[in-house]
Design an enzyme around this catalytic site. Structure first.
Site, short mmCIF file in Angstrom:
data_model
loop_
_atom_site.label_atom_id
_atom_site.label_comp_id
_atom_site.label_asym_id
_atom_site.label_seq_id
_atom_site.Cartn_x
_atom_site.Cartn_y
_atom_site.Cartn_z
N ASP A 95 -0.14 4.04 1.08
CA ASP A 95 -0.40 4.78 2.32
C ASP A 95 0.60 4.43 3.40
O ASP A 95 1.02 5.32 4.18
CB ASP A 95 -1.83 4.53 2.81
N GLY B 287 0.81 -1.21 0.00
CA GLY B 287 0.00 0.00 0.00
C GLY B 287 0.85 1.27 0.00
O GLY B 287 1.78 1.40 0.79
#
Length: 256
Positions: free
Chosen positions: A106, A104
């Site tokens: 993020d 990810g």
């Protein structure tokens, strides 16, 4: 030019409008499924802008990313450019991890944001409290080593509700009792304090092979609930680390 950064998660969509120095001038959290709400903010932010905007977007939610891309393609004025961070591999960060091209964005951006906030020179643990709870390990010289992925508060509560026949949905916080005489307080106790205990244990297990006691920084929608319960009132909470990391990844000259 108006510059906007956006973080597409599994529970929230966050936008930040940057000022002339590259710092967030305004941040909003938007519903995932309401383009009308998106349009209102878009129009408000573009009302006083001269020319088209530049967007930089981090996403871990491909269906919503497609929805946002379609939304931006139909707005007036249309953005001049939209840059996407879809995986951890695309984030300019020293890494000692496997599978960054499927990890990810993020997680890596939260680490980058923490490094910009705290600097290198000491090990860091970044605790992101959203749909999932992640704990990212960062060495003293600023290398992201990977970390831990666990179930977040809301996901735990929803799983107990959806995968049982009679358990209700709860939304516990630090007011949850340590135990309950009936179903609701029993659930609140198990979900909240069970999550607190899991995070505390996971943090403790990171320290033995790190180069000294790590600095811990918390972020995400449930950070304010969990950080104090785990670490006490001195816990360091930064709500929008991903957006800060995204700003540095996209505009490094502004964030020096």
């Amino acid at each position: 030019m108006l510059r906007i950064v956006a973080d597409i998660g599994n529970s929230r969509l966050k936008w930040a409008r940057l000022d002339e120095h590259g710092a967030p001038a305004e941040t909003v959290a938007l519903p995932l499924d309401d383009p009308n709400a998106w349009g209102k903010v878009y129009d408000d932010w573009h009302a006083g802008a001269s020319g088209p905007s530049l967007w930089v977007v981090s996403t871990v939610n491909p269906p919503l990313a497609r929805s946002l891309a379609d939304f931006l393609a139909t707005r007036e004025p249309k953005p001049a450019d939209v840059r996407w961070f879809r995986t951890a591999a695309e984030v300019p960060l020293a890494k000692d991890v496997e599978g960054a091209d499927t990890g990810g964005s993020d997680r890596a951006l939260a680490v980058l944001g923490a490094l910009r906030l705290l600097g290198a020179g000491q090990p860091i643990l970044v605790v992101s409290c959203g749909t999932a709870i992640t704990i990212e390990r960062v060495t003293a010289d600023g290398v992201w080593q990977g970390g831990v992925i666990a179930m977040g508060l809301g996901l735990c509560a929803r799983a107990l509700h959806h995968f049982t026949a009679q358990l209700p949905l709860v939304a516990p916080d630090a007011s949850a009792p340590p135990w309950g005489r009936s179903t609701n307080p029993s659930l609140e106790a198990g979900v909240f304090w069970g999550t607190v205990g899991a995070v505390r244990e996971l943090l403790e297990r990171q320290e033995p092979d790190m180069e000294g006691p790590p600095l811990v920084v918390w972020t995400g929608g449930d950070a304010s609930k969990l950080a104090e319960a785990v670490e006490g009132p001195a816990a360091r909470v930064v709500p929008d680390l991903v957006l800060h990391g995204l700003i540095h990844a996209a505009f490094p000259s502004d964030s020096k």
